[in-house]
Design an enzyme around this catalytic site. Structure first.
Site, PDB file in Angstrom:
ATOM      1  N   ASP A 329      -6.848   2.483  -1.706  1.00 29.21           N
ATOM      2  CA  ASP A 329      -5.654   2.013  -1.007  1.00 29.21           C
ATOM      3  C   ASP A 329      -4.503   1.938  -1.993  1.00 29.21           C
ATOM      4  O   ASP A 329      -4.699   1.617  -3.176  1.00 29.21           O
ATOM      5  CB  ASP A 329      -5.895   0.624  -0.404  1.00 29.21           C
ATOM      6  CG  ASP A 329      -6.658   0.718   0.913  1.00 29.21           C
ATOM      7  OD1 ASP A 329      -6.473   1.718   1.623  1.00 29.21           O
ATOM      8  OD2 ASP A 329      -7.432  -0.198   1.206  1.00 29.21           O
ATOM      9  N   ARG A 402       1.874  -1.137  14.406  1.00 23.20           N
ATOM     10  CA  ARG A 402       2.596  -0.949  13.145  1.00 23.20           C
ATOM     11  C   ARG A 402       3.956  -1.645  13.144  1.00 23.20           C
ATOM     12  O   ARG A 402       4.906  -1.167  12.536  1.00 23.20           O
ATOM     13  CB  ARG A 402       2.757   0.545  12.837  1.00 23.20           C
ATOM     14  CG  ARG A 402       1.425   1.257  12.630  1.00 23.20           C
ATOM     15  CD  ARG A 402       1.600   2.752  12.439  1.00 23.20           C
ATOM     16  NE  ARG A 402       2.453   3.063  11.300  1.00 23.20           N
ATOM     17  CZ  ARG A 402       2.064   3.033  10.029  1.00 23.20           C
ATOM     18  NH1 ARG A 402       0.831   2.662   9.735  1.00 23.20           N
ATOM     19  NH2 ARG A 402       2.889   3.345   9.064  1.00 23.20           N
TER      20      ARG A 402
END
Length: 701
Positions: A329, A402
Site C-alpha cells: 500500500d 470514495r
C-alpha cells in the site's frame, strides 16, 4: 460510559484490584542461563527418539555406540593388530560423542532463545477475574479461563484484558508493552477497522471498554506466540526436508564407499579396523551441515521474532526468501501516511473563503488526521460552523463511494472525495463539469499530492491539495530488492497521475492507481499465475482475503482479528515497511543454509583426499600421502577432531546468519562457491595438518 446499571451485588470486590499488575518489560536474554540450559538439553537430545530425527547425526550416534563397544572389547569383531587399541578406540569414541553433542548443543542454543522469549510471554499470563456481562445486563465475576468465544466482558482502567477480543463499546488507552515492548499506550475504540482488536494479557490504563471475546482459552494470540517462539509447533520446511533427504543420500553413498574399503585394503595387502572405518565414515559424511541445519532454521525464526514479528511457522519465514513480488500500500508504507491539507484551490469563480466554508462543513464529523487537517486549514481562512450539528447527519467514507461529508439542515449536502466520485455525485443532481476542475486536478497530481474535490449539492467549489511525503530511504530499499530480483507493486487509491509521481519518486517497479480491495486479490492472483511468490501487508477486515491469497501475508498487530487470522505473520509494531526487512531475513536464511551446505560438502571432499591416501600408505603407497601425515591413527584422529570442532566454531554464524547482501541468485551462487566452497576445501587441509602435528607432539597416536 456506564454500560450497565451496576448494583451493589455486582460491583467488583477489592480482591479484583489485587490481580492487577504491571506487565514485565522485555529484557535481554541471559546468555549464561541460556548456555547452561543448552548444555543440559544437549544431553537430553542424545535420547534415541530425538537423535533419529536427524539421519546424518544418528549415523554418528550409532557409530559412537559401536566404537564404545569396541573400546570395551577391542577384539569384538575379530583379531586386529596394533598397540594401545583401547586408548585409540576410546579417543575415537570420545570425539564421536562430542560431535553428536556439539550438534545437539547448536540446536539447543537456537531453541533456548525461543524458550527465553516464551518464558517472558508466559509471565504475562495469569488467571484473573473477569467481569462477564449477561444478556440481562448484570455482571458476574468469573475466572478468565472460563471465558469462551462470543462472551462479553466489561473492563475498566487498571484491569488486565482477560482474553483476545473486539471492542464493541467505548474508547480507552491500552498498554501493550507485554507483547510489543513499546511503553506508549495504544488507543482502542469500537467501530474502528484497525483499532478495535485487543489482546489478552494487555492492560487497560484509562476509561473503560466492553469487549466481545474472540478466542477460547489456550487459543489466544499470546498462547500462539508462546507455542511458536518456543518451537513446540515447529516442523521442518520443504527446503529443510529436501536438504535432509539429500544429506541422507550422501551419507548412504559414503557408507557404501567405506564398506568397500576393507576389500580394497585386502587386495593391496593392508587392513582397516572397524573403529577406523566408522571414524572414516563420520569424517566423510556431511556432519557439519547435518549438525547445524536445525539451528539455522530455528535461528531464522528467532531473527524474525527479534524484529517483533511473529511467524506462524518456519515455512513462512523460509518462503520470504523465495518471494518474487511485493504488493505494498502507498499510504503508511511508501509514504509517511499522514496526508494533511496543504492548500485550497477554488474554481468556478468561488473564493478561498467559500471553498473553506464548504470543506469545513464536509469535514466537521471527520475524525481522521486528514479530516482534522482540513478543518484546521479552513479555520485559518475564517470558516466557522454556522449550522446545528445536532440536526446534521455525518456521511462516512467508504471504499465504494470514495467520498464523505455531511447532510446539512435544510436538505443541503456537502461532500469531499475523489474527483471522479464528486463528479458523479454532482452529475446525479444535474450539475455540470468544469474545465477548471481538470486543471486544478492535474496541478495537484503532478506535484505528487492527492486532490480532493469539494462540492455543495450540484456545485463544485474547488480542490483540496493533500500533501503526502515519501519515506526517506525507501527508494534505496527498493533498489536493493530489485537487485535481488524482487518486483515491487504499489497499490493506491490516488488517481493515476498522482500514483505515477509517487511511484517514480519511490522507485517502485509498477503501480495500480484508484485501487479497490478487489484489486489487491486480482494483482496477487495475476502474479501467482506467472509462477511468482507474492507477499503483502494488511490490517483491515477487507484485507483478509488478499492476505489469505498471498504466499506471505503480514498483518498489523493493530489490525482486526480477521486480518491476523488470515495472515501467516503478525507485526507487533504495526509497521508496514517491515515487510521489506522480513523478505531480507528470509533470503538471509536461505543464503546461510546454502553457504554452510557448500562449506560442509567442500570439507568432505578435502577430508576424502586428505585421509584415504594415508590408509594405504602401509602398502608401499606413501607417495599418496601428500599431506605427510604422521600415521593412519593420527590422520584419523586429526580429521575427527576437526570434524567435531568445526560445528561449535560455526554455531555463531548459523545463529547470526551470513551477512545479507542484495545480490541476484547467480551472484550469490558465485560468491558462495568462491568463499565457502574454496574455503571449505582449504580449511580442512590446514587444520588437519596442524592437529596432526599437535597429536604427534603430545603422543596421542
Amino acid at each position: 460510559m456506564n454500560p450497565v446499571a451496576t448494583t451493589s451485588k455486582n460491583k467488583p470486590p477489592r480482591s479484583l484490584k489485587s490481580d492487577r499488575r504491571q506487565p514485565p518489560k522485555k529484557s535481554k536474554v541471559n546468555n549464561k542461563g541460556l548456555y547452561l540450559r543448552a548444555v543440559k538439553d544437549a544431553f537430553v537430545k542424545l535420547n534415541p527418539k530425538y537423535a533419529i530425527k536427524n539421519p546424518v547425526m544418528f549415523l554418528v550416534w550409532v557409530g559412537t555406540i559401536i566404537t564404545l563397544l569396541v573400546t570395551i572389547d577391542p577384539y569384538l569383531f575379530g583379531q586386529v593388530s596394533g598397540e594401545n587399541l583401547q586408548r585409540f578406540n576410546g579417543l575415537i569414541t570420545g570425539i564421536l560423542f562430542f560431535t553428536v553433542w556439539f550438534a545437539n548443543f547448536a540446536e539447543a542454543v537456537a531453541e533456548g532463545r525461543g524458550k527465553a522469549q516464551a518464558d517472558a510471554l508466559r509471565s504475562t499470563k495469569s488467571e484473573t477475574l473477569a467481569r462477564k456481562l449477561s444478556p440481562d445486563g448484570s455482571i458476574t465475576e468469573v475466572p478468565s479461563t472460563s471465558l469462551r468465544q462470543s462472551d462479553t466482558v466489561y473492563v475498566v482502567a487498571g484491569d488486565i484484558i482477560p482474553a483476545d477480543g473486539e471492542v464493541i463499546m467505548g474508547v480507552a488507552s491500552v498498554d501493550e508493552s507485554a507483547i510489543t515492548g513499546e511503553s506508549a499506550p495504544v488507543l482502542k475504540e469500537s467501530g474502528s477497522d484497525v483499532a478495535s482488536s485487543v489482546t489478552g494479557g494487555t492492560r487497560i490504563i484509562s476509561d473503560e471498554l466492553i469487549i466481545r471475546i474472540t478466542a477460547d482459552p489456550g487459543k489466544g494470540f499470546i498462547d500462539r506466540m508462546i507455542a511458536l517462539v518456543e518451537g513446540a509447533e515447529r516442523s521442518k520446511t520443504p527446503n529443510e526436508i529436501a536438504l535432509t533427504v539429500l544429506l541422507a543420500v550422501l551419507s548412504l553413498v559414503f557408507l557404501f564407499v567405506v564398506v568397500t574399503l576393507p576389500a580394497i585394503a585386502f587386495y593391496v595387502k593392508s587392513s582397516i579396523s572397524v573403529p577406523i572405518l566408522i571414524a572414516l565414515l563420520v569424517a566423510l559424511i556431511p556432519t557439519t551441515i547435518g549438525g547445524l541445519l536445525s539451528a539455522i532454521g530455528i535461528a531464522g525464526m528467532d531473527r524474525v521474532a527479534q524484529f517483533n514479528v511473529i511467524a506462524t511457522s518456519g515455512r513462512a519465514v523460509e518462503a520470504c526468501g523465495d518471494v518474487n513480488t511485493l504488493v505494498l500500500d502507498k499510504t503508511g508504507t511508501i509514504t509517511l501516511g499522514n496526508r494533511l491539507a496543504e492548500e485550497f484551490i477554488p474554481i468556478n469563480g468561488h473564493s478561498i473563503e467559500e471553498i473553506a466554508s464548504v470543506a469545513l462543513a464536509a469535514s466537521v464529523f471527520d475524525d481522521t488526521p486528514e479530516g482534522k487537517s482540513i478543518v484546521r486549514l479552513a479555520e485559518k481562512f475564517g470558516a466557522k460552523v454556522e449550522f446545528d450539528r445536532n440536526q446534521s447527519e455525518p456521511v462516512d467514507f467508504s471504499a465504494k463511494t470514495r467520498m464523505s461529508g455531511t447532510n446539512l439542515p435544510g436538505g443541503y449536502q456537502a461532500r469531499k472525495g475523489a474527483v471522479r466520485a464528486i463528479l458523479g455525485f454532482v452529475r446525479s443532481r444535474n450539475g455540470q463539469d468544469s474545465p477548471e476542475l481538470n486543471a486544478a486536478y492535474e496541478q495537484v497530481s503532478h506535484q505528487g499530492g492527492t486532490p480532493l474535490a469539494v462540492c455543495l449539492d450540484r456545485e463544485i467549489y474547488g480542490i483540496i491539495y493533500l500533501k503526502d511525503i515519501v519515506k526517506p530511504g525507501i527508494r534505496e530499499r527498493f533498489d536493493q530488492l530489485r537487485r535481488m530480483g524482487v518486483r515491487t507493486i504499489m497499490l493506491t487509491g490516488d488517481n493515476r497521475i498522482t500514483a505515477s509521481v509517487i511511484a517514480t519518486e519511490a522507485g517502485v517497479d509498477d503501480f495500480i492507481a484508484e485501487a479497490t480491495p478487489e484489486d489487491k486479490i486480482y494483482v496477487i492472483q495475476s502474479e501467482q499465475a506467472k509462477g511468482k511468490l507474492v507477499a503483502m501487508t494488511g490490517d483491515g477486515t477487507n484485507d483478509a482475503p488478499a492476505l489469505a491469497q498471498a504466499n506471505i501475508g503480514v498483518a498489523m498487530n493493530t489490525g482486526t482479528q480477521a486480518a491476523k487470522e488470515a495472515a501467516n505473520m503478525v507485526d507487533l509494531d504495526s509497521d508496514p515497511t517491515k515487510l521489506i526487512d522480513i523478505v531480507s531475513i528470509g533470503k538471509q536464511l536461505l543464503i546461510t543454509r546454502g553457504a554452510l551446505t557448500t562449506f560442509s560438502l567442500a570439507n568432505d571432499i578435502a577430508k576424502y583426499f586428505a585421509i584415504i591416501p594415508v590408509l594405504f600408505a602401509t602398502a608401499n603407497l606413501q607417495s599418496l600421502n601428500i599431506m605427510k601425515l604422521t600415521s593412519i591413527n593420527s590422520a584419523i584422529l586429526s580429521a575427527l577432531i576437526y570434524n567435531a570442532l568445526i560445528i561449535p566454531a560455526l554455531i555463531p554464524l548459523a545463529l547470526r546468519g551470513v551477512k545479507f547482501r542484495p545480490l541476484t541468485a547467480n551472484q550469490l551462487l558465485q560468491r558462495n562457491i568462491l568463499i565457502y566452497g574454496l574455503g571449505g576445501v582449504i580449511a580442512p587441509f590446514i587444520a588437519i595438518k596442524l592437529i596432526d602435528m599437535l597429536i604427534t607432539v603430545v603422543g596421542l597416536a
